[in-house]
Write an enzyme that holds these catalytic residues in place. Structure first.
Site, PDB file in Angstrom:
ATOM      1  N   CYS A  91       1.246  -1.098   0.156  1.00 44.30           N
ATOM      2  CA  CYS A  91       0.019  -0.039  -0.054  1.00 44.30           C
ATOM      3  C   CYS A  91       0.356   1.010  -0.110  1.00 44.30           C
ATOM      4  O   CYS A  91       1.403   1.546  -1.019  1.00 44.30           O
ATOM      5  CB  CYS A  91      -1.216  -0.272   1.301  1.00 44.30           C
ATOM      6  SG  CYS A  91      -2.317   1.419   1.171  1.00 44.30           S
ATOM      7  N   HIS A  98      -3.820  -5.355   0.887  1.00 40.81           N
ATOM      8  CA  HIS A  98      -2.272  -5.608   2.111  1.00 40.81           C
ATOM      9  C   HIS A  98      -2.825  -6.696   2.864  1.00 40.81           C
ATOM     10  O   HIS A  98      -3.170  -8.063   3.954  1.00 40.81           O
ATOM     11  CB  HIS A  98      -3.661  -5.269   3.676  1.00 40.81           C
ATOM     12  CG  HIS A  98      -3.181  -3.743   3.349  1.00 40.81           C
ATOM     13  ND1 HIS A  98      -2.522  -2.956   4.365  1.00 40.81           N
ATOM     14  CD2 HIS A  98      -4.043  -2.301   2.418  1.00 40.81           C
ATOM     15  CE1 HIS A  98      -2.021  -1.422   4.112  1.00 40.81           C
ATOM     16  NE2 HIS A  98      -3.749  -1.136   2.682  1.00 40.81           N
ATOM     17  N   GLU A 137      -1.235  -8.743   4.843  1.00 40.86           N
ATOM     18  CA  GLU A 137      -0.932  -8.403   6.539  1.00 40.86           C
ATOM     19  C   GLU A 137      -2.022  -8.498   6.848  1.00 40.86           C
ATOM     20  O   GLU A 137      -2.490  -9.009   8.537  1.00 40.86           O
ATOM     21  CB  GLU A 137       0.388  -7.469   6.694  1.00 40.86           C
ATOM     22  CG  GLU A 137      -0.913  -6.041   7.086  1.00 40.86           C
ATOM     23  CD  GLU A 137      -0.363  -4.644   5.980  1.00 40.86           C
ATOM     24  OE1 GLU A 137       0.102  -5.758   4.908  1.00 40.86           O
ATOM     25  OE2 GLU A 137      -0.886  -4.009   6.301  1.00 40.86           O
TER      26      GLU A 137
END
Lengths: 229, 722
Positions: free
Chosen positions: A84, A188, A190
């Site tokens: 990002c 994302h 994560e």
């Protein structure tokens, strides 16, 4: 495998990335004012709004002292993952082709999207199969990837049909450099490492990096500077 | 000094008798700076002069309470050594003037309240009210308030996990923007705001001080907005989430190192209120030098520095020998830190401009001596509000009625809103918006075993029908949302958004609502841990609907088994639980048919409390994939939402096919679904149908394909912006 997760002022997802990395290896935060990578094997440039993203997303962070070292690390073949805002920073740093433009909606968008693994032969996707679909969230205002002429083999991840949240060129969600050791993506991973919080699919990227054959920079000197908490 | 400082006390919003009281306490005429400080400290916003007596009725004791009203935020114990701080606050008037910055700084302000007690902000929720979406001005306010909330919350890395929005003509001139923040701390890291230790240093942290927001507390928050509201634009503060993000990390590191003796945020009335409140709580005095305050623009007057509401600033007290350590930490985070004064034993707030003493006020007079007023409530003899415009004639078929309800902006999906927020940063969010009735945040990464659930609720139209019962229902709905995810409420925060309390009918609404809140909290055993009051919400079109907004935090043991709104599997049994007696009074359908009404059916609080405990027990037992509370639009809308979210239909056959049964509203009802044996084992469950098929079919009375339900539900708000 030791991951280093960059922390800029204004980073938002650095602790999320740290927690995700720690599911697959050791991980520590790296402070933006330092110039030392502390001997890490891979660098994650996380999401957020580094330095407030004033001027232009990623434009200021690219000049931080730590990023100078990260750029050098990447040029020497060290694996660098930009998520990002991290993707934006890596584009600004010239490590990745193209740029991220404001979403076609001109609004921030957060939603769970499907992305398709187009290239499983990178240090970031070797735990994935070609055409494997990963469910991962996006959340950004400036995520419309634009890179005329980007070589097809550098397209690592593509939004599944109907899932492009921002108007990105050719549904590109993630792209690597020509050498394949730097990956930037808007979704994302994560935030997709635990079914409890929505999906574990993003874990495949960290798992890929943690596989022994990916630790190409192992043995890179550790200069003994204490990690920043 | 500028003309405004020399303006008489009345222009600063003080009455003649208040001015006399100030003179008496000062023993002399206050100078212009002192008068400016008093006018803010004695404003409704800071002194709660029309609501303090009433708020004393609310129960504030509970077994899990760690900090109650009076601190920057309320704090409850969630076990495993963890504490949760939370508070809701309004930023209504600034948002009505400039919705983007008004809403953004509303979020920034409530975040500061939370980390001021030592807690890391982990969730934001918002409760918003606007005029109807066919009004261009309401669309503008809605669109930009949402953008402002997203701008601040997203940029700062705190997830916006939930909230609610509704649209009524009564908010056309006075939108409501209430923001709630939830924070997490280890119990031993909590800090209070009382200034302590004579000789200790007062340090201002964060942004430079500018002319923005000067007089915001008195000008905007304590008087009715008039048509000239555009001229008040300079009073709206400007937010910088990047500055606040550094400030949060810096303050939390200082607390982790135990560097600080006390910490306080700068909110309304800026340095004036933060310094005098710290001094008051610590029973000390403070000397501060405005010449040392870093300024954004040159040549600001001392009074301007004292009352500026520039954002992203904190005030702390530190022992002199730890000042150097503080400065090093602040430098690391690039946070400005400036010693501006010291703690004294004088019990006076003394303001210096270099060597000149420019203000000298007794702390007690500023903080505690504002006269408190008794309300003069009187039940109005005639309706206060006009009936809403009729959008349905009343002779529509049930299918058409259901589609109209699902497409009513107050009921329709708020995806347009929540997709503009980041609900997941922090890696705690187990249930995102529209997935379950309350947001659920797991605490495993923080050393906890379970999770917390949070919800924010209120329904001004129902409170307008009946201020007492409407307020009771707001508490019950919030608690029911928590129960649907298995959470036990630990504490409640509220924001009371009302019109001008000096008017008897508004005083009556306020009084009855507080009584309703009190009785509901007592029945559920939930303490009020803090909150905020926003009065004088009266634009050109008369008062807003009386709108008490209730936020609750609860805890639950197992985030892995939390039910969702959507039906999970074909063949699951659908059942109704809870003491649900639906009626059309005050319902969304009555509104669409052009009726407001002036009463609500009475509520049996004891029965409601028992049912909530029962539901919580059922959900915690596991094995129940679906639970959804029945609220606006009644049972049919609740069932439609279960179908839409689950992507599957249901056949409902155990119902009376009347408007009341299908579309009526009232507290207590919950739809559950799951394997038949699990559902039938739930005490008091009344099985009404089966999940499956591609349509919602009720009693042969209505049958609508789920795709059509979804189009109406998901399409309504985007269509207003098309």
């Amino acid at each position: 495998m030791r991951f280093g997760v960059v922390r800029f002022p204004g980073s938002c997802d650095e602790v999320d990335a740290l927690l995700a990395c720690r599911r697959f290896g050791d991980a520590d935060l790296l402070w933006h004012k330092d110039r030392d990578l502390d001997g890490v094997d891979a660098v994650v440039v996380p999401g957020g709004f580094s330095y407030g993203d004033y001027l232009r997303a990623g434009a200021i962070a690219r000049f931080s002292p730590l990023m100078e070292t990260v750029i050098e690390f990447a040029r020497e073949g060290g694996p660098v993952l930009g998520i990002c805002n991290g993707f934006q920073v890596l584009c600004e740093a010239g490590l990745l082709p193209g740029a991220l433009l404001p979403n076609r909606s001109l609004r921030f968008v957060c939603r769970q999207v499907d992305v398709v693994v187009e290239n499983p032969d990178t240090p970031f996707t070797r735990a994935c199969a070609r055409d494997q679909v990963l469910s991962v969230p996006v959340k950004h205002t400036t995520g419309r990837y634009y890179a005329p002429g980007v070589p097809e083999e550098q397209v690592v991840l593509r939004y599944a049909p109907g899932h492009n949240p921002n108007g990105a060129q050719d549904d590109i969600a993630g792209v690597c450099n020509a050498a394949g050791n730097v990956l930037g993506l808007m979704p994302h991973p994560e935030h997709a490492v635990d079914p409890l919080t929505g999906s574990a699919d993003g874990g495949r990227l960290f798992e890929s990096l943690a596989r022994p054959e990916a630790a190409g920079s192992a043995g890179r000197a550790g200069f003994g500077i204490a990690p920043v908490a | 000094m500028s003309a405004s400082a020399l303006a008489p006390h009345r222009e600063l919003g003080l009455t003649d008798s208040e001015y006399e009281a100030i003179r008496a306490r000062m023993g002399r005429e206050p100078n212009a700076l002192e008068l400016a400080v008093f006018s803010l400290m004695w404003s409704e916003h800071c002194a709660y002069k029309h609501s303090k007596k009433l708020l004393g009725k609310l129960p504030t004791e509970g077994p899990h309470l760690l900090m109650g009203p009076g601190e920057n935020a309320g704090v409850v114990d969630v076990g495993d050594g963890l504490a949760v701080a939370f508070k809701v606050e309004s930023h209504n008037h600034p948002s009505a003037v400039e919705p983007f910055q008004g809403a953004a700084t509303g979020v920034g302000g409530i975040l500061r309240d939370i980390f001021a007690v030592g807690a890391r902000p982990i969730a934001v929720l918002d409760s918003l009210r606007f005029g109807e979406l066919d009004s261009p001005r309401s669309r503008y306010l809605f669109d930009w308030a949402v953008k402002g909330i997203g701008h601040y919350g997203n940029s700062i890395g705190v997830p916006t996990v939930g909230g609610e929005v509704s649209f009524e003509p009564a908010y056309e001139h006075n939108c409501l923007v209430n923001a709630m923040c939830v924070g997490l701390a280890r119990k031993e890291r909590l800090i209070r705001s009382a200034a302590a230790g004579v000789g200790n240093v007062l340090v201002l942290l964060g942004a430079r001080t500018g002319r923005d927001g000067i007089g915001g507390a008195s000008v905007l928050a304590s008087a009715e907005l008039s048509d000239e509201d555009a001229s008040k634009r300079p009073s709206v503060q400007i937010g910088d989430p990047f500055e606040e993000s550094k400030l949060i990390e810096c303050c939390l590191e200082l607390l982790e190192r135990e560097t600080l003796a006390s910490l306080q945020d700068l909110g309304a009335a800026g340095l004036s209120s933060s310094s005098s409140e710290m001094a008051s709580k610590g029973e000390v005095g403070l000397d501060l030098d405005v010449a040392r305050v870093p300024l954004r623009e040159a040549e600001m007057e001392p009074f301007e520095i004292m009352i500026s509401e520039s954002q992203e600033r904190m005030l702390c007290v530190v022992e002199p020998e730890r000042l150097e350590e503080l400065l090093v930490v602040c430098d690391r985070w690039d946070v400005r830190a400036t010693p501006i004064g010291s703690v004294t034993d004088t019990r006076r707030l003394r303001v210096f401009d270099g060597d000149d003493l420019v203000g000298d006020m007794p702390v007690e007079a500023l903080v505690d001596d504002c006269p408190l007023y008794d309300l003069e409530p009187e039940r109005p003899s005639a309706p206060i509000y006009p009936d809403p415009p009729a959008r349905l004639a009343g002779d529509e078929g049930r299918e058409e009625t259901l589609m109209a309800l699902l497409g009513a902006p107050s009921i329709a999906s708020k995806r347009f809103v929540f997709e503009q927020y980041d609900p997941i940063v922090g890696s705690r969010t187990v249930r995102r918006p529209q997935a379950a009735d309350a947001a659920v945040l797991a605490l495993a990464n923080d050393g906890g075993n379970g999770a917390i659930a949070v919800s924010i609720d209120g329904n001004g139209r129902r409170v307008a029908c009946d201020p007492y019962t409407g307020a009771v229902e707001a508490v019950l709905e919030c608690a029911r949302n928590l129960a649907c995810v298995g959470a036990e409420p630990l504490g409640l925060t509220n924001c009371l958004n009302f019109g001008n309390p000096e008017k008897p009918h508004i005083a009556w609404q306020l009084t009855r609502s507080v009584e309703g809140l009190r009785d509901a909290c007592l029945a559920l055993g939930v303490p009020v841990v803090g909150g905020n009051v926003s009065l004088y919400n009266e634009g050109g079109g008369g008062p807003i609907y009386p709108t008490p907004i209730v936020g609750m935090v609860g805890s639950l043991p197992d985030p892995g088994s939390v039910p969702r709104i959507g039906f999970a599997q074909d063949g699951h049994a659908v059942a109704l639980v809870g003491p649900f007696e639906p009626a059309l009074d005050g319902s969304e359908l009555a509104k669409l048919r052009g009726r407001l009404g002036d009463s609500l059916p009475a509520v049996d609080l004891a029965a409601q409390a028992r049912a909530l405990a029962e539901l919580r027990k059922t959900v915690r037992g596991g094995g129940l994939p679906t639970a959804h509370d029945i609220s606006e639009g009644g049972l049919a809308v609740a069932l439609a939402e279960c179908c839409i979210e689950g992507g599957r239909g249901a056949s409902i056959d155990g119902l009376e096919a009347s408007d009341e049964a299908i579309f009526g509203e009232g507290p207590g009802g919950v739809v559950i679904a799951g394997p038949r044996e699990a559902v039938e084992a739930v005490a008091g469950a009344r099985v009404i149908g089966t999940v499956g098929g591609e349509a919602l079919e009720v009693n042969g009375a209505l049958s609508v394909p789920v795709v059509q339900l979804r189009d109406a539900y998901e399409g309504a708000i985007p269509a207003a912006f098309a």
